[in-house]
Scaffold this motif. Sequence first.
Motif, short mmCIF file in Angstrom:
data_model
loop_
_atom_site.label_atom_id
_atom_site.label_comp_id
_atom_site.label_asym_id
_atom_site.label_seq_id
_atom_site.Cartn_x
_atom_site.Cartn_y
_atom_site.Cartn_z
N GLU A 48 42.22 50.97 22.37
CA GLU A 48 40.72 51.14 21.43
C GLU A 48 40.63 49.74 20.89
O GLU A 48 39.49 49.54 20.85
N SER A 49 41.53 49.14 20.54
CA SER A 49 41.39 48.00 19.62
C SER A 49 41.45 46.79 20.48
O SER A 49 40.90 45.79 19.85
N GLU A 50 41.56 46.83 21.87
CA GLU A 50 41.29 45.53 22.50
C GLU A 50 39.93 45.38 23.03
O GLU A 50 39.36 46.15 22.94
N PHE A 51 39.52 43.90 22.57
CA PHE A 51 38.22 43.48 23.01
C PHE A 51 37.92 43.58 24.41
O PHE A 51 36.85 43.78 24.75
N THR A 52 38.74 42.94 25.19
CA THR A 52 38.33 42.90 26.42
C THR A 52 38.31 44.15 27.28
O THR A 52 39.45 44.86 27.25
N THR A 53 37.41 44.29 28.09
CA THR A 53 37.37 45.36 28.74
C THR A 53 36.94 45.15 30.50
O THR A 53 36.67 44.06 30.77
N PHE A 54 37.44 46.20 31.52
CA PHE A 54 37.07 46.06 32.75
C PHE A 54 35.73 46.79 32.86
O PHE A 54 35.64 48.08 32.39
N VAL A 55 34.59 46.62 33.28
CA VAL A 55 33.84 47.06 33.92
C VAL A 55 33.95 47.88 35.10
O VAL A 55 34.07 46.93 36.12
N LEU A 56 33.85 49.05 35.28
CA LEU A 56 34.11 49.66 36.67
C LEU A 56 32.57 50.12 37.38
O LEU A 56 32.36 51.01 36.95
N TYR A 57 32.43 49.08 38.10
CA TYR A 57 30.98 48.93 38.57
C TYR A 57 30.93 49.44 40.12
O TYR A 57 31.72 48.81 41.02
N ASP A 58 30.24 50.33 40.51
CA ASP A 58 29.99 50.95 42.02
C ASP A 58 29.46 50.00 42.85
O ASP A 58 28.23 49.37 42.41
N LYS A 59 30.27 49.66 43.91
CA LYS A 59 29.87 48.42 44.89
C LYS A 59 28.60 48.84 45.45
O LYS A 59 27.76 47.67 45.61
N LYS A 60 28.28 50.00 45.81
CA LYS A 60 27.13 50.18 46.76
C LYS A 60 25.91 50.09 45.77
O LYS A 60 24.75 49.78 46.16
N MET A 61 26.06 50.56 44.38
CA MET A 61 24.76 50.45 43.36
C MET A 61 24.42 48.87 43.37
O MET A 61 23.47 48.49 43.16
N MET A 62 25.63 47.98 43.19
CA MET A 62 25.26 46.59 42.92
C MET A 62 24.69 45.99 44.21
O MET A 62 23.81 45.26 44.02
N LEU A 63 25.24 46.25 45.39
CA LEU A 63 24.60 45.89 46.61
C LEU A 63 23.14 46.33 46.67
O LEU A 63 22.29 45.62 47.23
N ALA A 64 22.90 47.67 46.18
CA ALA A 64 21.45 48.17 46.49
C ALA A 64 20.59 47.18 45.41
O ALA A 64 19.25 47.04 45.52
N GLN A 65 21.11 46.75 44.35
CA GLN A 65 20.46 46.04 43.42
C GLN A 65 20.09 44.85 43.75
O GLN A 65 19.21 44.00 43.46
#
Length: 125
Positions: A48-65
């Motif tokens: 909870e205290s860690e600042f850095t995060t991984f954004v888990l982003y859907d590949k198909k959604m990104m390619l559609a955008q």
Amino acid sequence: MINKIGKITIYVNNQDDAKKFWTEKLNFVVKLEQSMGPMTWLEVGPSESEFTTFVLYDKKMMLAQNPSANVNHPSILLSTTDIEKSYNEMKENGVEVGELMIMPYGKMFSFKDQDNNEYLLREDK
């Protein structure tokens, strides 16, 4: 100037599978999960205290955008203060891990996530 690494996007095939991998196998926590129209914004981090995060982003959604987006996996190196403990915990949790390497410059091993993306974990004391 830049003083922190904020977020690293990891493009995944299935957000639910990725969430389970990071939270159940690597003990990360969900830092943010929010519906954004047809997609979900999902961030995980080591605590909870860690600042850095991984954004888990859907590949198909990104390619559609953005059809020209590079959704190949980035090279990510993570840190631990106890490499042997981390190695054993990951193995016990069913994570595919490589050989524990002991090099003159440190100890490290690779591991793979649910989409077969490879990461490196090294010991930083």
